[in-house]
Write a protein that holds these residues in place. Sequence first.
Motif, mmCIF file in Angstrom:
data_model
loop_
_atom_site.group_PDB
_atom_site.id
_atom_site.type_symbol
_atom_site.label_atom_id
_atom_site.label_comp_id
_atom_site.label_asym_id
_atom_site.label_seq_id
_atom_site.Cartn_x
_atom_site.Cartn_y
_atom_site.Cartn_z
ATOM 1 N N ASP A 87 22.736 -14.448 -28.901
ATOM 2 C CA ASP A 87 24.034 -13.794 -28.997
ATOM 3 C C ASP A 87 23.901 -12.398 -29.612
ATOM 4 O O ASP A 87 24.648 -11.483 -29.280
ATOM 5 N N SER A 91 19.547 -12.497 -24.289
ATOM 6 C CA SER A 91 18.856 -13.706 -23.832
ATOM 7 C C SER A 91 17.530 -13.434 -23.136
ATOM 8 O O SER A 91 16.652 -14.280 -23.119
ATOM 9 N N THR A 140 24.080 -17.638 -21.403
ATOM 10 C CA THR A 140 24.399 -16.385 -20.717
ATOM 11 C C THR A 140 25.186 -16.632 -19.432
ATOM 12 O O THR A 140 26.120 -15.887 -19.108
ATOM 13 N N ARG A 143 28.976 -16.697 -19.672
ATOM 14 C CA ARG A 143 29.712 -15.436 -19.799
ATOM 15 C C ARG A 143 29.999 -14.785 -18.447
ATOM 16 O O ARG A 143 30.928 -13.990 -18.323
ATOM 17 N N ASN A 204 22.548 -10.146 -20.313
ATOM 18 C CA ASN A 204 23.295 -10.936 -21.290
ATOM 19 C C ASN A 204 24.789 -10.996 -21.032
ATOM 20 O O ASN A 204 25.423 -12.012 -21.274
ATOM 21 N N ASP A 205 25.388 -9.903 -20.554
ATOM 22 C CA ASP A 205 26.846 -9.818 -20.504
ATOM 23 C C ASP A 205 27.257 -9.026 -19.262
ATOM 24 O O ASP A 205 26.692 -7.961 -19.000
ATOM 25 N N GLY A 226 32.383 -12.403 -23.313
ATOM 26 C CA GLY A 226 31.399 -12.302 -24.367
ATOM 27 C C GLY A 226 32.002 -12.084 -25.725
ATOM 28 O O GLY A 226 31.303 -12.067 -26.727
ATOM 29 N N SER A 362 26.277 -19.247 -27.109
ATOM 30 C CA SER A 362 24.887 -19.693 -27.224
ATOM 31 C C SER A 362 24.625 -20.342 -28.574
ATOM 32 O O SER A 362 23.924 -21.356 -28.667
#
Length: 422
Positions: A87, A91, A140, A143, A204-205, A226, A362
């Motif tokens: 987070d 990731s 991940t 999200r 990740n996002d 996220g 996560s």
Amino acid sequence: MTSHNSSTGATRAEDQKRPGRLFYGWYVVAAAFAVTFVGFGAAYSFSAFVDALQQEFSASRGEVSLVFSIAGFLYFGLGVITGPLADRFGSRPMAIIGMVLVATGLVLAGFAQSLTQVYLAYGLGVGLGVGFSYVPSVGTVQRWFARRRGFASGLAVSGIGFGTLFMPLLAALLIGTLGWRNAYISLGILSAALGISMALLIVNDPRSRGLGPDGGPPLPPASAGGAEGAGLKQAVRSRPFLTLYCAGLIASFGLFVPFVHLVPFATDHGMSPGEGAFLLGMVGVGSTVGRFLLGNVADLIGRRTALILAFAGMSTTLVIWALSTSLIPLAIFGLTFGTFYGGFVALMPALVMDYFGGRNVSGIIGVLYTSVALGTLVGPTAAGYAYDLTQDYTLAILGSIAVNLVAALAVATLPRPDPGNP
């Protein structure tokens, strides 16, 4: 500036919708699929090595089973650390580190000169490797999707099912042709090549690519997948979390017994190691089906209801194992048990998102999976020692039936997620 950023995000979102342009979230799903395929495929191929390790090191079945239990404890328990790290730092680096550790552990296991060295190489390497990669990768995916979260999560973790199908069969083939040591080394090389290359695709996002969940325009920070949701401390003190934690803990005492003991059970009843690996492969087939089937069904009937069905289904299908000693009924058991197990794996992360939002998804998943870690440490090893004492798996199977029923009842007490979440 805000208007410009919003316009840029909308433009990127529109680009994603152009014909032939695939939403990047599906690349993230593919990466998570590959990471879980490698990690859990390596873990669940262990059953194919049980007889070889027993003979090589003159060990009991309980002692050999502890190798898997150590790995399982670590890969579920480590999420409490790697989830919050993902987070905070992303990731992708966590997944890459995990794949390196899995590959290294497999290769070193091939050079082990004692069972203790197998504990250290396989148990720590595979355990830490999956622990670093699993929760961050699956977290991940949550999200990147909202409307299709159940399906996307199921697709991502179906890598576990495909890994359970192919890796034990490949391991049995390699053991028969190259010996168990070279089999481990070969699996390590394969894991490095596939796992590391695919982990590089993780982002990740969706906001980092100017997107929102499901390919829409990026949402404002307060509403983005996220950012919105409960804090970690708030979540772990809540009733839904505590209920899910207890259900995971109770069920996991029996959940992974087939993954370690189905192949030895088959050889005990006169089947070949290849037939035993085939039975474990059937668990993988069912697991893959379950992730697609229950992932889609859950988006319709509610993920809480589907999780109850998964636990109750595993308990029911274990009865087939208790009554079976030949290939066909055991294959039916593997297929049906795997289906409900696959649903369980797909639904737990999605339920975390439903109840607590995406801000710390996560980290919350990581804490939740410590429940499964504790059960995994105890269950397969206890089943092995129960076999050593009785020369029979009946007690272990009956215990597995009971704990899954209790888990189903626990989830049935959960309140439904907030309106708007299935």
